[in-house]
Design a protein around this motif. Structure first.
Motif, PDB file in Angstrom:
ATOM      1  N   ARG A 162     -73.150 -42.530 -89.647  1.00 54.51           N
ATOM      2  CA  ARG A 162     -74.586 -42.779 -89.716  1.00 54.51           C
ATOM      3  C   ARG A 162     -74.955 -43.241 -91.121  1.00 54.51           C
ATOM      4  O   ARG A 162     -74.365 -42.787 -92.111  1.00 54.51           O
ATOM      5  N   PRO A 163     -75.952 -44.141 -91.270  1.00 50.84           N
ATOM      6  CA  PRO A 163     -76.379 -44.597 -92.603  1.00 50.84           C
ATOM      7  C   PRO A 163     -76.937 -43.456 -93.442  1.00 50.84           C
ATOM      8  O   PRO A 163     -77.592 -42.542 -92.929  1.00 50.84           O
ATOM      9  N   VAL A 164     -76.674 -43.539 -94.745  1.00 49.78           N
ATOM     10  CA  VAL A 164     -77.240 -42.598 -95.713  1.00 49.78           C
ATOM     11  C   VAL A 164     -78.284 -43.370 -96.515  1.00 49.78           C
ATOM     12  O   VAL A 164     -77.942 -44.275 -97.290  1.00 49.78           O
ATOM     13  N   SER A 165     -79.554 -43.027 -96.329  1.00 45.85           N
ATOM     14  CA  SER A 165     -80.659 -43.867 -96.819  1.00 45.85           C
ATOM     15  C   SER A 165     -80.708 -44.002 -98.338  1.00 45.85           C
ATOM     16  O   SER A 165     -81.064 -45.066 -98.856  1.00 45.85           O
ATOM     17  N   ASP A 166     -80.370 -42.944 -99.079  1.00 44.71           N
ATOM     18  CA  ASP A 166     -80.539 -42.984-100.534  1.00 44.71           C
ATOM     19  C   ASP A 166     -79.207 -42.932-101.285  1.00 44.71           C
ATOM     20  O   ASP A 166     -79.163 -42.554-102.456  1.00 44.71           O
ATOM     21  N   ALA A 167     -78.141 -43.339-100.635  1.00 48.66           N
ATOM     22  CA  ALA A 167     -76.828 -43.359-101.302  1.00 48.66           C
ATOM     23  C   ALA A 167     -76.654 -44.675-102.055  1.00 48.66           C
ATOM     24  O   ALA A 167     -77.260 -45.696-101.702  1.00 48.66           O
ATOM     25  N   PRO A 168     -75.851 -44.685-103.110  1.00 51.11           N
ATOM     26  CA  PRO A 168     -75.561 -45.956-103.784  1.00 51.11           C
ATOM     27  C   PRO A 168     -74.828 -46.899-102.835  1.00 51.11           C
ATOM     28  O   PRO A 168     -74.092 -46.458-101.944  1.00 51.11           O
ATOM     29  N   GLU A 169     -75.064 -48.195-103.008  1.00 49.15           N
ATOM     30  CA  GLU A 169     -74.431 -49.198-102.148  1.00 49.15           C
ATOM     31  C   GLU A 169     -73.240 -49.826-102.861  1.00 49.15           C
ATOM     32  O   GLU A 169     -73.140 -49.783-104.087  1.00 49.15           O
ATOM     33  N   SER A 170     -72.351 -50.405-102.072  1.00 53.31           N
ATOM     34  CA  SER A 170     -71.164 -51.063-102.630  1.00 53.31           C
ATOM     35  C   SER A 170     -71.282 -52.571-102.430  1.00 53.31           C
ATOM     36  O   SER A 170     -71.511 -53.036-101.314  1.00 53.31           O
ATOM     37  N   GLY A 171     -71.129 -53.312-103.534  1.00 55.42           N
ATOM     38  CA  GLY A 171     -71.181 -54.767-103.463  1.00 55.42           C
ATOM     39  C   GLY A 171     -69.798 -55.379-103.499  1.00 55.42           C
ATOM     40  O   GLY A 171     -68.875 -54.852-104.118  1.00 55.42           O
ATOM     41  N   VAL A 172     -69.645 -56.504-102.806  1.00 55.95           N
ATOM     42  CA  VAL A 172     -68.377 -57.239-102.759  1.00 55.95           C
ATOM     43  C   VAL A 172     -68.558 -58.575-103.460  1.00 55.95           C
ATOM     44  O   VAL A 172     -69.602 -59.230-103.316  1.00 55.95           O
ATOM     45  N   ALA A 173     -67.566 -58.978-104.235  1.00 53.83           N
ATOM     46  CA  ALA A 173     -67.646 -60.228-104.996  1.00 53.83           C
ATOM     47  C   ALA A 173     -66.321 -60.977-104.924  1.00 53.83           C
ATOM     48  O   ALA A 173     -65.266 -60.381-104.674  1.00 53.83           O
ATOM     49  N   LEU A 174     -66.388 -62.284-105.154  1.00 54.10           N
ATOM     50  CA  LEU A 174     -65.187 -63.095-105.362  1.00 54.10           C
ATOM     51  C   LEU A 174     -64.950 -63.158-106.864  1.00 54.10           C
ATOM     52  O   LEU A 174     -65.847 -63.518-107.623  1.00 54.10           O
ATOM     53  N   SER A 175     -63.752 -62.795-107.310  1.00 58.77           N
ATOM     54  CA  SER A 175     -63.462 -62.754-108.744  1.00 58.77           C
ATOM     55  C   SER A 175     -62.169 -63.499-109.045  1.00 58.77           C
ATOM     56  O   SER A 175     -61.288 -63.609-108.182  1.00 58.77           O
ATOM     57  N   TRP A 176     -62.069 -63.992-110.287  1.00 54.47           N
ATOM     58  CA  TRP A 176     -60.864 -64.682-110.735  1.00 54.47           C
ATOM     59  C   TRP A 176     -60.857 -64.688-112.269  1.00 54.47           C
ATOM     60  O   TRP A 176     -61.899 -64.515-112.899  1.00 54.47           O
ATOM     61  N   PRO A 177     -59.697 -64.859-112.897  1.00 57.04           N
ATOM     62  CA  PRO A 177     -59.639 -64.884-114.365  1.00 57.04           C
ATOM     63  C   PRO A 177     -60.391 -66.074-114.939  1.00 57.04           C
ATOM     64  O   PRO A 177     -60.259 -67.199-114.440  1.00 57.04           O
ATOM     65  N   GLN A 178     -61.174 -65.836-115.968  1.00 55.27           N
ATOM     66  CA  GLN A 178     -61.973 -66.916-116.555  1.00 55.27           C
ATOM     67  C   GLN A 178     -61.118 -68.054-117.087  1.00 55.27           C
ATOM     68  O   GLN A 178     -61.517 -69.224-117.009  1.00 55.27           O
ATOM     69  N   ASP A 179     -59.948 -67.729-117.634  1.00 50.77           N
ATOM     70  CA  ASP A 179     -59.110 -68.775-118.219  1.00 50.77           C
ATOM     71  C   ASP A 179     -58.168 -69.403-117.197  1.00 50.77           C
ATOM     72  O   ASP A 179     -57.245 -70.129-117.576  1.00 50.77           O
ATOM     73  N   ALA A 180     -58.391 -69.122-115.921  1.00 49.04           N
ATOM     74  CA  ALA A 180     -57.527 -69.690-114.874  1.00 49.04           C
ATOM     75  C   ALA A 180     -58.371 -70.223-113.728  1.00 49.04           C
ATOM     76  O   ALA A 180     -58.060 -70.023-112.550  1.00 49.04           O
ATOM     77  N   THR A 181     -59.450 -70.939-114.098  1.00 43.24           N
ATOM     78  CA  THR A 181     -60.306 -71.555-113.081  1.00 43.24           C
ATOM     79  C   THR A 181     -59.705 -72.905-112.705  1.00 43.24           C
ATOM     80  O   THR A 181     -60.117 -73.962-113.193  1.00 43.24           O
ATOM     81  N   THR A 182     -58.704 -72.862-111.851  1.00 41.01           N
ATOM     82  CA  THR A 182     -57.972 -74.069-111.470  1.00 41.01           C
ATOM     83  C   THR A 182     -58.752 -74.867-110.430  1.00 41.01           C
ATOM     84  O   THR A 182     -59.778 -74.430-109.903  1.00 41.01           O
ATOM     85  N   ASP A 183     -58.226 -76.059-110.108  1.00 38.77           N
ATOM     86  CA  ASP A 183     -58.841 -76.881-109.070  1.00 38.77           C
ATOM     87  C   ASP A 183     -58.839 -76.157-107.726  1.00 38.77           C
ATOM     88  O   ASP A 183     -59.803 -76.249-106.954  1.00 38.77           O
ATOM     89  N   LEU A 184     -57.758 -75.425-107.432  1.00 35.29           N
ATOM     90  CA  LEU A 184     -57.696 -74.702-106.163  1.00 35.29           C
ATOM     91  C   LEU A 184     -58.708 -73.563-106.130  1.00 35.29           C
ATOM     92  O   LEU A 184     -59.300 -73.277-105.079  1.00 35.29           O
ATOM     93  N   VAL A 185     -58.916 -72.911-107.263  1.00 33.95           N
ATOM     94  CA  VAL A 185     -59.949 -71.875-107.329  1.00 33.95           C
ATOM     95  C   VAL A 185     -61.316 -72.496-107.072  1.00 33.95           C
ATOM     96  O   VAL A 185     -62.145 -71.949-106.332  1.00 33.95           O
ATOM     97  N   GLU A 186     -61.578 -73.660-107.661  1.00 29.36           N
ATOM     98  CA  GLU A 186     -62.842 -74.356-107.431  1.00 29.36           C
ATOM     99  C   GLU A 186     -63.007 -74.698-105.962  1.00 29.36           C
ATOM    100  O   GLU A 186     -64.109 -74.605-105.398  1.00 29.36           O
ATOM    101  N   ASP A 187     -61.909 -75.112-105.313  1.00 29.09           N
ATOM    102  CA  ASP A 187     -61.962 -75.403-103.882  1.00 29.09           C
ATOM    103  C   ASP A 187     -62.366 -74.168-103.086  1.00 29.09           C
ATOM    104  O   ASP A 187     -63.193 -74.235-102.169  1.00 29.09           O
ATOM    105  N   PHE A 188     -61.777 -73.029-103.435  1.00 33.51           N
ATOM    106  CA  PHE A 188     -62.079 -71.812-102.682  1.00 33.51           C
ATOM    107  C   PHE A 188     -63.509 -71.347-102.958  1.00 33.51           C
ATOM    108  O   PHE A 188     -64.190 -70.866-102.045  1.00 33.51           O
ATOM    109  N   ILE A 189     -63.981 -71.498-104.193  1.00 33.57           N
ATOM    110  CA  ILE A 189     -65.365 -71.167-104.509  1.00 33.57           C
ATOM    111  C   ILE A 189     -66.305 -71.999-103.635  1.00 33.57           C
ATOM    112  O   ILE A 189     -67.297 -71.489-103.090  1.00 33.57           O
ATOM    113  N   GLY A 190     -66.004 -73.276-103.487  1.00 30.89           N
ATOM    114  CA  GLY A 190     -66.827 -74.138-102.644  1.00 30.89           C
ATOM    115  C   GLY A 190     -66.867 -73.663-101.207  1.00 30.89           C
ATOM    116  O   GLY A 190     -67.912 -73.692-100.550  1.00 30.89           O
TER     117      GLY A 190
END
Length: 253
Positions: A162-190
């Motif tokens: 059952r939902p808990v109305s006042d509990a903290p929520e969990s967020g999901v994100a797409l993450s990758w290393p800043q110095d490794a933003t390759t063309d394939l990473v850009e493709d997946f971001i798109g």
């Protein structure tokens, strides 16, 4: 084979509860020559995996350390409490953290919820994983508060949530290393951001369609041009008599 000669590939990490199926399907449609490998990883190990190059990008749980990692927040999950089906909470639609005050609430070591003050009573021991905690809930040892996707992932017929109305929520994100933003990473971001294959912001684009050949207008004949100039039909000619009313014949006296 050297690194430059190696065939391109893409490694995508994901934490429990995340279902990357939709994005993987779109990747395979757009980049069929670049294999995508899924790498399951625990929330605690996900960031170290990205930093070490064990994956090109990953679906992780927030927060993300932005010092050396980039992140695009995707969605926030509802937080639920997992209980046995015969528990009193199963009879209501929603509870608050205060409603759990008299119950033992398990706190696994892989918990990702950021509590200021955890609800319920603490257990004598902490389960190692969420999966272990679910087994303890089924055994009647206590309750478990988790993001809804984890409750679904570890679903059992003898448990519900059952939902808990006042509990903290969990967020999901797409993450990758800043110095490794390759063309394939850009493709997946798109892909994750819903860009079409022809988007100007995406790197991979479909081949441009050949321009349509303009249709030629029919060339008018000289006779037609002449008719337009004089206002007369080229078929009727210019010397024919004009039509008119015929008078009545005269009587002879």
């Amino acid at each position: 084979m050297t690194g430059s000669d190696a065939s391109p590939s893409f490694r995508l990490a994901y934490v429990p509860g995340v279902t990357p199926t939709k994005w993987v399907r779109i990747w395979n449609e757009r980049l069929p020559d670049v294999p995508l490998t899924l790498v399951p990883v625990s929330p605690a190990e996900a960031f170290d995996l990205l930093r070490s190059g064990g994956a090109d990008a990953g679906f992780v749980r927030l927060p993300v350390d932005r010092t050396d990692l980039s992140a695009i927040p995707l969605y926030t999950e509802t937080t639920v409490v997992v209980v046995p089906k015969d528990h009193v909470i199963a009879a209501v639609d929603e509870v608050s953290a205060e409603d759990l005050a008299d119950d033992i609430v398990l706190h696994p070591f892989d918990d990702t919820l950021d509590w200021e003050r955890r609800p319920g009573l603490a257990a004598n021991e902490r389960p190692a994983t969420t999966a272990d905690a679910v087994e303890l809930v089924a055994a009647g040892v206590g309750l478990l508060v988790v993001p809804q996707s984890l409750a679904r992932l570890h679903h059992r017929k003898d448990l519900t949530y059952r939902p808990v109305s006042d509990a903290p929520e969990s967020g999901v994100a797409l993450s990758w290393p800043q110095d490794a933003t390759t063309d394939l990473v850009e493709d997946f971001i798109g892909i994750v951001r819903g860009r079409t294959v022809n988007s100007t912001r995406g790197r991979t684009q479909a081949p441009a369609a050949a321009p349509a050949t303009p249709k030629r207008k029919p060339v008018a004949s000289k006779a037609s041009k002449a008719g337009k100039a004089t206002g007369k039909s080229p078929r009727s000619g210019s010397g024919g008599p004009k039509g008119g009313k015929r008078g009545k014949p005269r009587r002879r006296s």
